[in-house]
Scaffold this active site. Structure first.
Site, PDB file in Angstrom:
ATOM      1  N   THR A 107     -55.519   8.013  -2.534  1.00 59.04           N
ATOM      2  CA  THR A 107     -56.270   8.209  -3.121  1.00 59.04           C
ATOM      3  C   THR A 107     -56.906   8.523  -5.182  1.00 59.04           C
ATOM      4  O   THR A 107     -57.855   8.841  -5.462  1.00 59.04           O
ATOM      5  CB  THR A 107     -55.490  10.179  -2.881  1.00 59.04           C
ATOM      6  OG1 THR A 107     -55.749  10.194  -1.332  1.00 59.04           O
ATOM      7  CG2 THR A 107     -56.622  11.247  -3.527  1.00 59.04           C
ATOM      8  N   ILE A 129     -44.737  12.305  -0.890  1.00 60.19           N
ATOM      9  CA  ILE A 129     -42.830  12.248  -1.294  1.00 60.19           C
ATOM     10  C   ILE A 129     -42.650  11.056  -1.316  1.00 60.19           C
ATOM     11  O   ILE A 129     -41.817  10.873  -1.872  1.00 60.19           O
ATOM     12  CB  ILE A 129     -42.591  13.023   0.395  1.00 60.19           C
ATOM     13  CG1 ILE A 129     -43.093  11.509   1.557  1.00 60.19           C
ATOM     14  CG2 ILE A 129     -43.513  14.469   0.790  1.00 60.19           C
ATOM     15  CD1 ILE A 129     -42.815  12.059   2.509  1.00 60.19           C
ATOM     16  N   ASP A 130     -43.070   9.795  -1.462  1.00 62.95           N
ATOM     17  CA  ASP A 130     -43.168   8.330  -1.214  1.00 62.95           C
ATOM     18  C   ASP A 130     -42.741   8.584  -3.335  1.00 62.95           C
ATOM     19  O   ASP A 130     -41.848   7.230  -2.942  1.00 62.95           O
ATOM     20  CB  ASP A 130     -44.054   7.815  -0.871  1.00 62.95           C
ATOM     21  CG  ASP A 130     -44.095   7.320   0.480  1.00 62.95           C
ATOM     22  OD1 ASP A 130     -42.853   8.657   1.134  1.00 62.95           O
ATOM     23  OD2 ASP A 130     -45.347   7.570   0.823  1.00 62.95           O
ATOM     24  N   GLY A 173     -40.805   6.893   2.826  1.00 66.11           N
ATOM     25  CA  GLY A 173     -41.144   6.116   1.859  1.00 66.11           C
ATOM     26  C   GLY A 173     -42.325   4.947   1.260  1.00 66.11           C
ATOM     27  O   GLY A 173     -42.444   4.231   0.672  1.00 66.11           O
ATOM     28  N   ARG A 266     -26.052   4.965  16.317  1.00 61.68           N
ATOM     29  CA  ARG A 266     -27.107   5.489  17.190  1.00 61.68           C
ATOM     30  C   ARG A 266     -28.343   5.695  15.641  1.00 61.68           C
ATOM     31  O   ARG A 266     -28.151   5.626  14.787  1.00 61.68           O
ATOM     32  CB  ARG A 266     -26.871   6.991  17.463  1.00 61.68           C
ATOM     33  CG  ARG A 266     -26.052   7.398  18.292  1.00 61.68           C
ATOM     34  CD  ARG A 266     -26.881   6.748  19.990  1.00 61.68           C
ATOM     35  NE  ARG A 266     -26.104   7.003  20.643  1.00 61.68           N
ATOM     36  CZ  ARG A 266     -25.194   5.900  21.154  1.00 61.68           C
ATOM     37  NH1 ARG A 266     -25.261   4.778  20.976  1.00 61.68           N
ATOM     38  NH2 ARG A 266     -24.628   6.055  22.705  1.00 61.68           N
ATOM     39  N   ARG A 275     -42.273  15.954   5.448  1.00 61.67           N
ATOM     40  CA  ARG A 275     -43.102  16.144   4.185  1.00 61.67           C
ATOM     41  C   ARG A 275     -43.303  17.791   4.760  1.00 61.67           C
ATOM     42  O   ARG A 275     -43.794  18.175   4.124  1.00 61.67           O
ATOM     43  CB  ARG A 275     -44.305  15.541   5.455  1.00 61.67           C
ATOM     44  CG  ARG A 275     -44.476  14.266   3.817  1.00 61.67           C
ATOM     45  CD  ARG A 275     -45.613  13.207   5.223  1.00 61.67           C
ATOM     46  NE  ARG A 275     -46.677  14.244   5.317  1.00 61.67           N
ATOM     47  CZ  ARG A 275     -47.464  13.100   6.002  1.00 61.67           C
ATOM     48  NH1 ARG A 275     -47.518  11.565   5.973  1.00 61.67           N
ATOM     49  NH2 ARG A 275     -48.703  13.848   7.012  1.00 61.67           N
TER      50      ARG A 275
END
Ligand code: F6P
Length: 348
Positions: A107, A129-130, A173, A266, A275
């Site tokens: 952006t 968030i990254d 990330g 697992r 997010r």
């Protein structure tokens, strides 16, 4: 009365509504400006899909974005010229003094191009968030994502211990390891794998075996979605994308651990919970502080900047220093150094 436009673009992040609220309220309060919001990122600007934002009551704490978002890129794909013509037409027909663009790396690049190629008056805010946007110490959304990932991994500990398992937790990330690094440390993970440090599977198995020798009943591995193993480093971008299409790094890791060690493994992919939902206090305040600086920049006609947060202060950073640059974890990062000092392995 001056009018400003605003939009949110790219993946959503906690704090978007707080930022919009900060912009709208301060624009009104300080300079009696009116705010027009465009829906679905640049899509709303192309289609003139908009609303006048007069009341932001109740939005400070809300997740998501009241303006919706999309990954529409006006400079890419078909009908580029037509889309750019529509943007210019809509910007002018609303008689906007400036356009406030809230988003991540892609952006920021688009916003810079709109300024350079169409001459729009642009101010941006850093959201993701990254935490991988250049020109700011931190982006809003990151802190909430780390909190959410930490809480989730906290819960993984007891089930890992009950079953004597190796638990792999994959966090988001993109190409940066910020969430992995911070959530890995705060959740007491034993191994942290991030894109900035290519890892060896063998080193990870060694770490698991060492923990068993030390009578530890389980191992927690926090792996960033973009983490890359030494054997993948040689691959081209398209080969890597092909390999990752059906199996994420977390999936490969959990499978390999079961094959190459005697222990059960697992995988938990945290995905979009990182997010979603309400921003934490830090992100509410950061988004508000940055948003509240926008109107003054517009009034001063100081366009072409992102409002970043550097040394605990909101600062205007020229977009040419932001667009196209990636903020990744550096080798001398103090958080990473602290991790190594307490014996957390990065698989290298
Ligand atoms: O950029 C934020 C982010 O959440 C990344 O961490 C992740 O890789 C990506 O967006 C997912 O994007 P989408 O919403 O397109 O699935």
């Amino acid at each position: 009365m001056k009018k400003i436009g605003i939009l949110t673009s790219g993946g959503d992040a906690p704090g978007l509504n707080a930022a919009i609220r900060g912009v709208v309220k301060s624009a009104k309060e300080l300079h009696n400006m009116e705010t027009v919001g465009f829906y679905f990122g640049f899509g709303g600007l192309i289609d003139n899909n908009y609303t006048t934002i007069s009341d932001t009551s109740g939005f400070l704490t809300k997740g998501g974005t009241m303006l919706k978002t999309s990954r529409i890129k006006p400079f890419k794909g078909e009908n580029k010229d037509e889309k750019l013509r529509s943007i210019l037409h809509n910007y002018r027909s609303h008689d906007l003094s400036a356009l406030v663009v809230i988003g991540g790396n892609g952006t920021q690049k688009t916003a810079y191009s709109l300024q350079k190629e169409l001459g729009l008056n642009i101010i941006t805010l850093p959201k993701t968030i990254d935490n991988d946007i250049a020109g700011t110490d931190v982006s809003f959304g990151f802190s909430s994502a780390v909190d959410i990932a930490t809480e989730a991994i906290d819960r993984i500990h007891s089930t890992a211990s009950s079953h004597n398992r190796v638990m792999v937790v994959e966090v988001m990330g993109h190409k940066a390891g910020w969430i992995g690094l911070h959530a890995g440390l705060s959740s007491g993970s034993d191994v942290i794998l991030i894109p900035e440090i290519p890892f060896s599977f063998k080193r990870v198995y060694e770490c698991i075996n060492k923990r068993v020798e030390q009578k530890k009943d389980s191992t927690i591995i926090c792996v960033a979605e973009g983490a890359i193993s030494l054997d993948e480093i040689e691959l081209s971008i398209s080969e890597l994308a092909g390999k990752r299409k059906f199996r994420s790094i977390g999936q490969r890791l959990a499978r390999k651990i079961e094959k190459h060690t005697p222990y059960e493994s697992r995988l938990t992919v945290l995905g979009y919970v990182q997010r979603g939902g309400s921003p934490n206090a830090f992100d509410r305040n950061l988004a508000t502080i940055l948003g509240a600086n926008v109107a003054n920049l517009i009034e001063a006609e100081n366009f072409g900047n992102m409002v970043g947060y550097i040394d605990n202060k909101a600062q205007a950073i020229p977009l040419e220093q932001v667009a196209g640059f990636l903020n990744v974890v550096k080798k001398d990062n103090p958080v990473m150094e602290a991790c190594r000092s307490i014996g957390i392995s990065f698989g290298d």
